[in-house]
Structures are given as C-alpha cells and as structure tokens.
Design an enzyme around this catalytic site. Structure first.
Site, mmCIF file in Angstrom:
data_model
loop_
_atom_site.group_PDB
_atom_site.id
_atom_site.type_symbol
_atom_site.label_atom_id
_atom_site.label_comp_id
_atom_site.label_asym_id
_atom_site.label_seq_id
_atom_site.Cartn_x
_atom_site.Cartn_y
_atom_site.Cartn_z
ATOM 1 N N ASP A 280 0.864 -1.178 0.000
ATOM 2 C CA ASP A 280 0.000 0.000 0.000
ATOM 3 C C ASP A 280 0.904 1.232 0.000
ATOM 4 O O ASP A 280 2.113 1.140 0.223
ATOM 5 C CB ASP A 280 -0.979 -0.008 1.183
ATOM 6 C CG ASP A 280 -2.199 0.869 0.896
ATOM 7 O OD1 ASP A 280 -2.153 1.658 -0.081
ATOM 8 O OD2 ASP A 280 -3.200 0.783 1.629
HETATM 9 C C1 BGC Z 1 -5.059 3.241 0.138
HETATM 10 C C2 BGC Z 1 -5.253 2.204 -0.931
HETATM 11 C C3 BGC Z 1 -5.132 2.838 -2.302
HETATM 12 C C4 BGC Z 1 -3.798 3.516 -2.403
HETATM 13 C C5 BGC Z 1 -3.537 4.132 -3.772
HETATM 14 C C6 BGC Z 1 -3.832 4.093 -0.087
HETATM 15 O O1 BGC Z 1 -3.823 5.183 0.763
HETATM 16 O O2 BGC Z 1 -4.999 2.606 1.397
HETATM 17 O O3 BGC Z 1 -6.494 1.592 -0.767
HETATM 18 O O4 BGC Z 1 -5.315 1.887 -3.294
HETATM 19 O O5 BGC Z 1 -3.738 4.540 -1.421
HETATM 20 O O6 BGC Z 1 -4.334 5.202 -4.030
#
Ligand code: BGC
Length: 767
Positions: A280
């Site tokens: 993530d």
């Molecule tokens: C989130 C994810 C997301 C990623 C990219 C993160 O802050 O937890 O769910 O896919 O950002 O945008």
C-alpha cells in the site's frame, strides 16, 4: 476459508478454460518462456525498477522510466497522458517493457456506482459483475489497466471509515462479492483492451483495526484470520485476481507489509497465487514507524523477503535493492521471483501487444446511456428498506411532498467517498429525481440545516452559516439565505408527506475517516425533531457509508430507507423506489448497532458459556440489549413472503477426513436443503432467501450461525416456489485448534431465512 471454493469450482474451471482458450494468445508455458527470456536480459537496476511504482508523472519520473527504473505508475489519467508515459517506456527504454498504469476504480470510474458496501447488499453477484464491467470499460478507455479494487476487507466495526469500501461483515457474502468483482474487472480475457487487472486489498485483516481507528493495530487469532478475514482474498485468488495489495496494519506483531506468514506461507504456498503483490502507499517506508525496520534499506529487505513484489510510491525498492543484493543481504533469486510475477501479469494482461490506450474510446465509452442504466438498476437494488409502517411506501405520485434535509440536493455526496474520476455535476440528487418523477409543482424543498465537516480529533461543530444555493435542482424554489429549520417546518406543514434526507457527507467515511460516534453529525437531530412535531407522515432516507445511530427512529417515523451513497443515478433510483417504479430488495451486509457501545457487533458470533438471556448472569449489558437494531441480512420488500416446509435431503456427508492447512479435498457429499417461499402480499417482489448453518459440537466453538448460501427469488403475488440450496460438505468445515480444516461429525442446525435472526429451521447429521 473453503466456504465457497467447492461451490465455485465449476465456474472457476469454466472461467479459466475460457481464459486460456478464447483469450490468451499465449499459453501459460509460452508466457513463462517470455518472462524468463526477458528477465535474463535485465540488469539488477532494471529489475529493481520493474518492481517500483511511482505516483504521478513529472519530468523526473519520465527520465526514470526511460532508464528502465519504473515498472508502474499510479494516478495518471487520460488516454493521451497515459500514452505519453507509456511511450517513454515502450519506445525510449532499453528493454521496452510497458508500464502498468494503476488507479483506484473503487465503485465506478466516471459512471459512479453505489459505494461497495451498498452494492454488496444487493446480494446480486451478476449485477455487481456487470457494474464492474462498466467500470473496467470506462477506466481502460482512459488508459487505466489496473484497478486497486476490489477492497475485500471484512469489517465488524462501523466506526472504521473504510467499512464503506468493502462488502460488510460476512466472509461468505464477502467471498461471493469479491469473486464477482474480480470477474467484472478482468472479464473473460484480462488481455482484452476493455478489461483491467484487479487487485484484492488490503491483505490482510485491515478491517479488524482496534477501536475502528484507521491504520491501527490488529491482534487476532489464527482461527479468526483464517475463518473470517482470509476467505474473500482466497475467493479472489480462486477467481483469478491478478494482484493483491498488502495492508497498512500490524498483524499480530508483524506488519502486513512484512508478514511472511500471510504473504508467502498462505498466499503462495497454500493458495498457489502466481500474480504479484503491491504494497500500500508508502507502507514499506512505514515499517520504520512500525518499529520493525531501522531504515528504508532494511524496510525494503523485509518487505521483499516477506513477499511484497512491488513497491507503491515510496521508491525504496528502486533505491535500495541493488545494494542489498550486491552486499549479499538479499539473494538475487528473491528479486527475480518478484520481477517474474510482475512481468507475468503484464504479459497476461496483453500489455506487450497493446501498450497504448485508444483515445477514440475515451470519447465514446464513458458515461454512456447503457452504463447509466446499469448504475440506476444497481442503485435501486442497493437500497435497504428498514421499516414501512402501514405500507406507507411506495408513495402515491398524486400528492405534494416536502423534500427536506442537507443531503437532498447535495450532488457531491451522492457519489460517496473514493469516487474514481466521478464528477459531482454528473450526479442526480434525490430532489432532482423526485421532481422529475412528480413534476416540480408537487415538490417543496428545504435544506433545513448544513452538515459541518469534522475537524480531526474534535467533535462536530455547529452548522456553518453558509448560504444555500439560489438555484435549486430542477427549478424548485430555493432561497439563497442560510438553511433554516423554520423553512423546513413550513415546507412540511404544506405537504402531504415529508421525505427527509439526512446522514453523513461522503467524505465522512473512507480512508482516514473513522468516527468515535455514530450520531448524525451537526444539527440534523434538531431538524428531525422539528419536522416530526408537524405530525406529517415521514419517510426517513439515510445517506451514509456506515450504519448511524437511528435507535430513536422506529417509533417516530413511518418508513426508513437506508440509501447509502448510490452514485450518479442516486436521485433517479431513490425516486424510482420511493414511488414504486422499482421495488426494494437489498439486505444489510452488516449488523446495525443500537449504540456504539455494542461494537464490534456481528451475527456470526460465538454462543459463549453463558449465552444471551434476560437474567443478569448471562452475557449482556445492564443498560442495553445484545441484539442489533437490525440484523445482518435484514431488509423489507413491498410485499410479504412466507417461509415453510424446510427439508433436508439425504443423510449427506459421509466421509470425514482430516486435512492439512490446505483443507480437505476428499470430503464427499453435499447438503441439499429446500424450503417453500410464498409471496403472500399484493405486489411482485424479490426476496433474498438465505441459508445458515450451525455446527452444534466441534473441537473449537462455532458461530451461532454462518451464511452458506443465498438466492434472489422474484415472485408474483400468490406465487410460491421451492428454493433449493446445495452446500458442498467441505464448506461445512472449520479449523481445529491445530489449524487443520475438518468437517466435524454430529448434528448441525440449518435455517432457510429472510435474515440472520429468523427463518424456518431444520437439522442434519454429519456421520
Ligand atoms: C489506500 C489504498 C489505495 C492507495 C492508492 C492508499 O492510501 O490505502 O487503498 O489503493 O492509497 O491510491
């Protein structure tokens, strides 16, 4: 975790067959050969680059791409922009390896669909799949080839803001929905230019954060992990998902982004997943804050060794992996395996054959009439009717209604949080939908109050004195003075029926949007009290991304509809259902608490040694019942259904074998349960018929009920049908204390039911 695998096995086999036969130009063997041939040509720096994903495009990133130091970009939209980035890779880098462009297409791209929690409540995997097909077609038209969805985290705590992104509390429903979304995104052919690679996230147990506080610690048993939090991921893997995303949370002391047990022992060794895992956003770097890595180099070493193949956004892999290999701390074979997984997905996704987006499609394939029609249906099917005293709903069209409340004409909130490339101007508000349905002369509108945004860490302030907009929806008279409760009362007094739109702003759920309270924010309760004092019949329509505290409501309003956030067609779909052009059929994908004090609350809880009972010495609270306000699976229709004649066919399961952690493959037999469902009301309706079981005696205590099947059944008035369920024996099992999957012998209870708290019951034996 095998709840579901047998039942789906057939479809999955068919799916993989069609994938190989129709879709792939190259066989798996050919793809492996291409992957390995390419890998042999790569320098260590190019390998580290291939497993690096950067956020956004700028001159520096373009230069990095040309040097072969980037494998993926996130957050670049538009066919031309994507193609420009892609050109840097495909035409200007040494090995010409295409980028894979990622984006969060969480519930639609430009045609925004209901928030995932809402559409899960449709219990309609076919329509969910169709919705994700639309999302894939639109996103791919804009150059996106990879969505960071579906979010498949089970959540038992509505304080957690991200409950809105998942399918609720149940591992079986969560698994069915996860597989449907994967099929929708990836289609029959992941290499089809209209398909996108899916990403099941956040692996794993992110939904179990303590206190519902986003990013918080998770400490749960292996049994809970395997029986509740892992199954939707396993279902996504079985459905062929291309990628997974590791979660932000610490899991039993080892952050999910450095967790070898979940990322390798389970995902690779047990489930045989051959796609790739992306971290993530920044979560590799965050291993330092977790306190398990001293610096970014150690963080990279831990994440890659645990099984995180691609680094999202923090650029640690690109900076540190070559030196880690050169210094002998990291075997190059580990890097090779990660690169191999990334390249495999890129080959399967057809990126080497079709690296570029077609700009023409961007003009024709986005926000089409067909897509809006599918979204409108999905929205109709996502609304949960919680109460309907004296059949107030559906409302007659020949009357004057007062449309009241801060969400009635708020375009942005109809989209919900994390709304892809959604634009507020595309949204139809409830006021607009109702005016279209009734004609503006029959509609009065008053906003009543504003919903003040939260300031982090503080309780909601008083309503901001912002003026309401002068131009109301669809030409209905509004004023540009501040919203007042007096105006709302005056509108209510002039109307036959009041429709009250209250709830949360879209941004009040989602990432980093946890709440300590479930109260309606701002002065909405004051507005409601004033409107109720007019004694007009009231339909309460709640728009929110979580269950809110409405324990006061059942005795005071005639009808309650949970509308969640329904997407661009929200207003039309709401008007369709309220005025009877469509009927409600959705169910709650979670248990609706009476009070925040009951959380965590979920239907599939254990019985305890002192099961719930009125006397003091049984599990419970002195000041509140244990029961939710509405149970999981609950939802009314505009008709009535009678359940009878439950029958269990044949002795079922005969061989009880004990298996390893991978589960028992050899358990024979299946359970067949039938029940008669009759529409005893006056309208056609769709009932979500649910099948629950309970194993009375097992080596570990079992939940009081577990969902094992459901069907949507549409019946005309007076019509009845025998609904039949088949459950594979293996899916009746559970983990023993040594984490072996077993199907215990003995008596099981079974219910065919309209929700998790009622139904017609029977029993069966496993011998
Ligand atoms: C989130 C994810 C997301 C990623 C990219 C993160 O802050 O937890 O769910 O896919 O950002 O945008």
């Amino acid at each position: 975790m095998f709840y579901f695998r047998q039942t789906l096995l057939c479809c999955i086999l068919l799916f993989s067959f069609s994938l190989t036969s129709l879709a792939q130009q190259f066989s798996d063997t050919q793809i492996e050969q291409r992957v390995n041939a390419l890998l042999r040509k790569m320098t260590l720096e190019e390998k580290a680059g291939q497993i690096t994903q950067l956020a956004g495009m700028n001159a520096h990133t373009a230069e990095m791409i040309k040097q072969g130091k980037v494998g993926s970009i996130l957050g670049v939209l538009g066919a031309e922009n994507v193609n420009e980035a892609q050109r840097a890779a495909v035409e200007n880098s040494r090995l010409k390896i295409p980028l894979i462009i990622g984006y969060d297409v969480i519930h639609g791209y430009r045609t925004v669909f209901p928030v995932p929690l809402a559409s899960a409540g449709s219990f309609d995997p076919q329509l969910i799949e169709q919705s994700e097909r639309v999302a894939a077609k639109e996103a791919s038209a804009s150059g996106v080839k990879w969505t960071f969805a579906p979010m498949v985290d089970i959540a038992r705590d509505p304080r957690w803001g991200r409950i809105v992104e998942g399918a609720g509390e149940d591992p079986y429903l969560g698994s069915v929905v996860a597989a449907a979304r994967v099929r929708g995104f990836q289609g029959n052919n992941i290499a089809d230019p209209e398909s996108v690679v899916a990403c099941a996230k956040h692996y794993v147990a992110y939904g179990a954060v303590e206190g519902g506080r986003d990013y918080n610690t998770v400490d749960i048993s292996e049994e809970l992990l395997r029986e509740v939090y892992l199954p939707p991921f396993h279902a996504a893997v079985d459905a062929g998902v291309g990628t997974l995303m590791s979660a932000f949370n610490d899991l039993n002391g080892v952050p999910a982004t450095a967790n070898h047990h979940t990322l390798t022992d389970i995902l690779r060794d047990e489930w045989k997943f051959d796609g790739f895992v992306v971290s993530d956003y920044n979560s590799i770097h965050e291993l330092i804050a977790h306190g398990v890595a001293a610096d970014d180099s150690q963080a990279s070493l831990e994440a890659l060794s645990a099984g995180v193949d691609m680094d999202m956004a923090d650029d640690d892999y690109e900076r540190f992996i070559p030196d880690l290999v050169k210094s002998g701390k990291l075997p190059e074979s580990v890097v090779d395996e990660a690169v191999r997984r990334v390249l495999r997905v890129k080959f399967k996704a057809g990126l080497f054959e079709h690296p570029y987006a077609d700009p023409a499609r961007e003009k024709t394939d986005i926000l089409t009439a067909d897509s809006l029609q599918i979204e409108r249906k999905m929205a109709q099917e996502s609304m949960v009717l919680l109460q309907n005293n004296n059949d107030l709903l559906p409302l007659k069209k020949a009357q004057t209604v007062a449309v009241i409340g801060p969400l009635a004409d708020d375009k942005a909130s109809q989209l919900g949080s994390w709304a892809g490339n959604g634009q507020a101007k595309d949204a139809v508000t409830p006021l607009e939908g109702i005016v279209t349905k009734l004609g503006k002369e029959h509609v009065l509108y008053a906003k009543g109050v504003d919903i003040p945004p939260f300031e982090k860490g503080l309780a909601a302030g008083v309503a901001a004195p912002a003026p309401t907009s002068a131009t109301g929806a669809a030409g209905v008279e509004t004023s540009n003075k501040a919203a007042t409760i007096e105006d709302a009362v005056s509108a209510a007094n002039k109307a036959d029926t009041v429709i009250l739109f209250v709830g949360e702003l879209a941004g009040m759920t989602g990432e980093a949007s946890s709440r300590a309270s479930l109260e309606l924010p701002g002065d909405q309760m004051k507005l409601i009290s004033a409107v109720l004092a007019t004694k007009k019949p009231v339909v309460l329509v709640l728009e929110s991304g979580r269950p809110l505290n409405i324990s006061w409501a059942p005795g005071h309003v005639q009808a309650i509809m949970q509308a969640w956030f329904l997407g661009v067609q929200a207003g039309n779909a709401i008007a369709d259902v309220l005025f009877g052009d469509a009927s409600p059929s959705a169910r709650l994908p979670l248990s609706w608490p009476r009070s925040v004090g009951q959380i965590p609350i979920y239907y599939n809880h254990k019985n305890t040694g002192r099961p719930s009972a009125p006397d003091r010495w049984h599990t419970g609270y002195l000041d509140l019942s244990n029961e939710p306000l509405y149970p999981f699976g609950y939802g009314l229709t505009y008709t009535k259904f009678k359940y009878s004649n439950v029958s269990v066919k044949s002795g079922i399961v005969r061989s009880i074998t004990f298996g390893g952690k991978e589960g028992v493959r050899g358990v024979a037999g299946s359970l067949h349960v039938t029940a008669e469902i009759e529409n005893t009301g006056k309208r056609e309706g769709t009932e979500v018929v649910q099948l629950y079981v309970h194993d009375r005696v097992a080596p570990t205590s079992r939940p009081v009920r577990e969902l094992k099947g459901f069907q949507r059944v549409t019946l005309a008035p007076g019509e009845h049908k025998n609904v039949e369920f088949t459950v594979q024996a293996n899916d009746l099992g559970s983990y023993d204390p040594d984490m072996h999957w077993i199907v215990p012998a003995g008596t099981y209870d079974v219910w065919v039911a309209p929700d998790s708290a009622s139904g017609v019951a029977g029993t069966f034996e496993v011998q």
